[in-house]
Design an enzyme around this catalytic site. Sequence first.
Site, PDB file in Angstrom:
ATOM      1  N   ARG A 143     -12.286   7.497 -23.392  1.00 31.06           N
ATOM      2  CA  ARG A 143     -12.249   6.049 -23.669  1.00 31.06           C
ATOM      3  C   ARG A 143     -11.034   5.395 -23.025  1.00 31.06           C
ATOM      4  NH1 ARG A 143     -13.848   5.648 -30.102  1.00 31.06           N
ATOM      5  NH2 ARG A 143     -16.058   6.102 -29.821  1.00 31.06           N
ATOM      6  N   ASP A 161     -22.948   2.769 -38.021  1.00 33.56           N
ATOM      7  CA  ASP A 161     -21.724   3.577 -38.175  1.00 33.56           C
ATOM      8  C   ASP A 161     -20.447   2.769 -38.367  1.00 33.56           C
ATOM      9  OD1 ASP A 161     -23.440   5.660 -37.652  1.00 33.56           O
ATOM     10  OD2 ASP A 161     -22.914   5.808 -35.524  1.00 33.56           O
ATOM     11  N   HIS A 182       0.845  -1.181   0.000  1.00 33.17           N
ATOM     12  CA  HIS A 182       0.000   0.000   0.000  1.00 33.17           C
ATOM     13  C   HIS A 182       0.889   1.243   0.000  1.00 33.17           C
ATOM     14  CE1 HIS A 182      -3.951  -1.983   1.568  1.00 33.17           C
ATOM     15  NE2 HIS A 182      -3.526  -2.477   0.427  1.00 33.17           N
ATOM     16  N   TRP A 221     -22.255  15.144 -37.737  1.00 36.49           N
ATOM     17  CA  TRP A 221     -21.814  15.101 -36.356  1.00 36.49           C
ATOM     18  C   TRP A 221     -22.645  16.070 -35.558  1.00 36.49           C
ATOM     19  CZ3 TRP A 221     -18.485  11.317 -35.529  1.00 36.49           C
ATOM     20  CH2 TRP A 221     -17.675  10.870 -36.586  1.00 36.49           C
ATOM     21  N   LEU A 228     -14.486   1.871 -32.114  1.00 38.52           N
ATOM     22  CA  LEU A 228     -14.588   2.069 -30.659  1.00 38.52           C
ATOM     23  C   LEU A 228     -13.246   1.875 -29.960  1.00 38.52           C
ATOM     24  CD1 LEU A 228     -18.018   0.308 -29.894  1.00 38.52           C
ATOM     25  CD2 LEU A 228     -17.587   2.752 -30.198  1.00 38.52           C
ATOM     26  N   GLU A 260       1.088   3.893   1.916  1.00 36.59           N
ATOM     27  CA  GLU A 260       1.699   4.317   3.183  1.00 36.59           C
ATOM     28  C   GLU A 260       2.979   3.541   3.443  1.00 36.59           C
ATOM     29  OE1 GLU A 260      -1.346   3.423   2.507  1.00 36.59           O
ATOM     30  OE2 GLU A 260      -2.842   4.223   3.884  1.00 36.59           O
TER      31      GLU A 260
HETATM   32  C1  AOF Z   1      -4.520   1.860   2.137  1.00 32.91           C
HETATM   33  N1  AOF Z   1      -3.545   2.212   1.277  1.00 32.91           N
HETATM   34  O1  AOF Z   1      -2.573   2.160  -0.702  1.00 32.91           O
HETATM   35  C2  AOF Z   1      -4.607   1.053  -0.464  1.00 32.91           C
HETATM   36  C3  AOF Z   1      -5.664   0.732   0.426  1.00 32.91           C
HETATM   37  O2  AOF Z   1      -5.747  -6.748  -0.084  1.00 32.91           O
HETATM   38  P1  AOF Z   1      -5.076  -5.478   0.321  1.00 32.91           P
HETATM   39  O3  AOF Z   1      -4.229  -5.653   1.569  1.00 32.91           O
HETATM   40  O4  AOF Z   1      -4.292  -4.838  -0.788  1.00 32.91           O
HETATM   41  O5  AOF Z   1      -6.223  -4.454   0.775  1.00 32.91           O
HETATM   42  C4  AOF Z   1      -7.055  -3.868  -0.196  1.00 32.91           C
HETATM   43  C5  AOF Z   1      -7.996  -2.904   0.457  1.00 32.91           C
HETATM   44  O6  AOF Z   1      -7.235  -1.949   1.205  1.00 32.91           O
HETATM   45  C6  AOF Z   1      -8.819  -2.109  -0.513  1.00 32.91           C
HETATM   46  O7  AOF Z   1     -10.063  -2.717  -0.766  1.00 32.91           O
HETATM   47  C7  AOF Z   1      -8.991  -0.783   0.206  1.00 32.91           C
HETATM   48  O8  AOF Z   1     -10.012  -0.849   1.184  1.00 32.91           O
HETATM   49  C8  AOF Z   1      -7.655  -0.634   0.924  1.00 32.91           C
HETATM   50  N2  AOF Z   1      -6.701  -0.010   0.015  1.00 32.91           N
HETATM   51  N3  AOF Z   1      -5.597   1.181   1.692  1.00 32.91           N
HETATM   52  O9  AOF Z   1      -4.466   2.165   3.320  1.00 32.91           O
HETATM   53  C9  AOF Z   1      -3.515   1.837   0.017  1.00 32.91           C
HETATM   54  N4  AOF Z   1      -4.605   0.616  -1.734  1.00 32.91           N
HETATM   55 ZN    ZN Z   2      -3.329  -0.153   3.746  1.00 34.33          ZN
END
Ligand code: AOF
Ligand code: ZN
Length: 355
Positions: A189, A205, A54, A175, A209, A56
């Site tokens: 898109r 058309d 994540h 158009w 896409l 953090e």
């Molecule tokens: C955070 N920081 O950068 C993200 C979060 O399976 P995991 O451990 O990757 O958890 C996914 C869930 O964590 C996701 O559904 C969302 O609720 C949260 N994502 N949280 O603190 C992050 N990507």
């Molecule tokens: Zn997290």
Amino acid sequence: MIKKYEELMRICLDEALKYRFEVAPNPMVCAIVYDEANDKIISKGTHEKFGENHAERNAILNAGDIDFSDKTLIVNLEPCSHQGKTPPCVDLIIEKGFKKVVIGTYDPNPLVCSQGTMKLKNSGIEVVVGILENECIELNKVFIKNVTKKMPYVTVKIATTFDSKIVTAGGESKWVTGEASRDYVQKLRSQYFGILSGSGTILADNPALTCRIKGERTPERIIIDRHGKISFDYEVFKDDGTRVFLATNNLERDFPTNVVPIEFANFRDLFAKLYNNGIYSILVETGKTILTALIKQEMADEIYKFVSPKIFGNGMDFVGNLNVFKINECYKLEFRKMEKVEDDILIKAKFLYDE
Ligand code: AOF
Ligand code: ZN
């Protein structure tokens, strides 16, 4: 200080966005370790891939072995408090002893849902929530739908005249809006996992896409052809490496290898099946019939209406009969944004449905 937090949050939003497709159906998140006393960014970290670190954790790793006790962590989404594919971010933040955590918006994931914030506060960390909240929600609108409904986020794109017509009385539809609006749609898109159209549009058309902007990603195509009448010679079926989902109830035919047939009962069923195939967001570019059905079945999240400064008078409306006889039976929208696109106007609105 709020102004400074907003400035840093904007950096988070821009960085996080770079990994839209890699992290889905997870949210786009970026975090900054900030030294408030010296007005200095120590490090940044971004969630770069589904299943991996994540934001953090990456920001903290990138900061190296420093004292965090006078540092602020800025992050566009509430840090998670649950054990998923990765360990809870709040535990790491508490362990490192941060002074303050500044958050854009709460995580709607039922497993997190303000518990992350609560845990931080309970450990004595100062927590600020709601910096650029609207922008943070907008960035992760697809994730919010995905995690709460397990369904794709659906945006309808429509181009009409000032009097909401899409075809003249003589049958012309090219158009309605100007070139700048059409360029805007090309860009749009590239931001969606799937682009949905109907067999009527293909027959009339023969559109590819695709996204014709160099270097941008072409979404996977979804064509609705309930009775399975359309031939595979049309542009949209050309094998360019992306899948074409054919929503049809006629499976008694041979399909090219790039075409994935999906049987469906209604839009809810179709969208649930597409979600399970990795289509986390859909841009709908269809005619009146499909659009009317989508609205009736309450399956559209948002509408982007391009309006040209033209009046056709008689002609075809963009939406058909919705069985609205009393004003309080109407379908409701919330206007979100309006912008001028050269001579046209783009109105962005969200559908409001009763829960
Ligand atoms: C955070 N920081 O950068 C993200 C979060 O399976 P995991 O451990 O990757 O958890 C996914 C869930 O964590 C996701 O559904 C969302 O609720 C949260 N994502 N949280 O603190 C992050 N990507
Ligand atoms: Zn997290």
